[in-house]
Design a protein around this motif. Sequence first.
Motif, mmCIF file in Angstrom:
data_model
loop_
_atom_site.group_PDB
_atom_site.id
_atom_site.type_symbol
_atom_site.label_atom_id
_atom_site.label_comp_id
_atom_site.label_asym_id
_atom_site.label_seq_id
_atom_site.Cartn_x
_atom_site.Cartn_y
_atom_site.Cartn_z
ATOM 1 N N ARG A 167 0.829 -1.205 0.000
ATOM 2 C CA ARG A 167 0.000 0.000 0.000
ATOM 3 C C ARG A 167 0.866 1.259 0.000
ATOM 4 O O ARG A 167 0.582 2.239 -0.699
ATOM 5 C CB ARG A 167 -0.925 -0.001 1.226
ATOM 6 C CG ARG A 167 -1.906 1.164 1.217
ATOM 7 C CD ARG A 167 -2.676 1.266 2.510
ATOM 8 N NE ARG A 167 -3.672 2.315 2.438
ATOM 9 C CZ ARG A 167 -4.233 2.883 3.501
ATOM 10 N NH1 ARG A 167 -3.902 2.472 4.721
ATOM 11 N NH2 ARG A 167 -5.127 3.854 3.353
ATOM 12 N N LYS A 170 1.977 1.925 -3.260
ATOM 13 C CA LYS A 170 0.851 2.157 -4.164
ATOM 14 C C LYS A 170 0.776 1.123 -5.289
ATOM 15 O O LYS A 170 0.509 1.450 -6.453
ATOM 16 C CB LYS A 170 0.905 3.573 -4.754
ATOM 17 C CG LYS A 170 0.749 4.679 -3.722
ATOM 18 C CD LYS A 170 0.766 6.050 -4.355
ATOM 19 C CE LYS A 170 0.362 7.128 -3.371
ATOM 20 N NZ LYS A 170 1.202 7.178 -2.155
ATOM 21 N N TYR A 196 -5.757 -2.818 3.431
ATOM 22 C CA TYR A 196 -5.431 -2.117 2.190
ATOM 23 C C TYR A 196 -6.742 -1.632 1.562
ATOM 24 O O TYR A 196 -7.258 -2.238 0.628
ATOM 25 C CB TYR A 196 -4.706 -3.083 1.246
ATOM 26 C CG TYR A 196 -4.000 -2.457 0.066
ATOM 27 C CD1 TYR A 196 -4.341 -1.193 -0.417
ATOM 28 C CD2 TYR A 196 -2.981 -3.136 -0.592
ATOM 29 C CE1 TYR A 196 -3.704 -0.630 -1.496
ATOM 30 C CE2 TYR A 196 -2.316 -2.581 -1.667
ATOM 31 C CZ TYR A 196 -2.683 -1.330 -2.117
ATOM 32 O OH TYR A 196 -2.034 -0.777 -3.188
ATOM 33 N N GLU A 198 -7.603 0.625 -0.464
ATOM 34 C CA GLU A 198 -7.621 0.972 -1.885
ATOM 35 C C GLU A 198 -7.722 -0.261 -2.786
ATOM 36 O O GLU A 198 -7.976 -0.133 -3.992
ATOM 37 C CB GLU A 198 -6.362 1.765 -2.252
ATOM 38 C CG GLU A 198 -6.261 3.134 -1.604
ATOM 39 C CD GLU A 198 -5.778 3.090 -0.167
ATOM 40 O OE1 GLU A 198 -5.829 4.126 0.511
ATOM 41 O OE2 GLU A 198 -5.343 1.994 0.286
#
Length: 231
Positions: A167, A170, A196, A198
């Motif tokens: 994470r 990214k 996480y 996202e």
Amino acid sequence: GGFSALAAADGDTEGLIRAVVMVNSAGEMDEEEGEVEDGVCDEIEDLALGHTPWSEVSFGLRAKLAVQKAVSYGGFLLLRRESRIRSVLESVYAIDKTNVDDDLVRFIRAAADDPNAFHVFFETTVGERTRARAVDAVAAASSPTTAAPRRGPAKVKSVPAILRALRERKVPMLLLWGRHDPWCVAARAEAMRAVYPEAELRFLEAGHCPHDEVPEAFNAELLAYLGENGL
């Protein structure tokens, strides 16, 4: 397999991995990383490196390895029976059991007939964490460019720890999950996404092997994700 892919992404220092897709993945979810008794680990490491001949190995370690192997071999003989293989497969192909046929059972049974099958079974199911340092030590001894073997307690990185690292970098992630998996349950995927946020979580109406149980739906979700992310 899933955890191996996750670990590979974690170890990618050259930015070669552009995204990670987790499919009903296993791995340690406990935040406390595994630790083993240092004395026992040192003795196993010395044995693996050839520093200690078998004749000088302590009775305690001999007994421990003997019991572990005996119990493990009993489990191996039970699990390699075709009737047992079929029973396990039918439990993890939760919705559509069509692909649990004689060919699949024979395919898995054939792997169990390999001369090294029990060794692999034993090393991946019993004392895995204790042996981690011995493996590292042997690798270090065989390569002059490898760092010296560790001397502290062996560590096994947890799934949450890897997820946090990915994470931070990214790295895009898709959790493509068979909702009815009796082993890696849906709550596990949700716990991973909590670490996480996202990451995308998409459930499929399948068990542990959605890529085989519902291949059309699996491929559609996977290809859609890749397209949406320019991959």
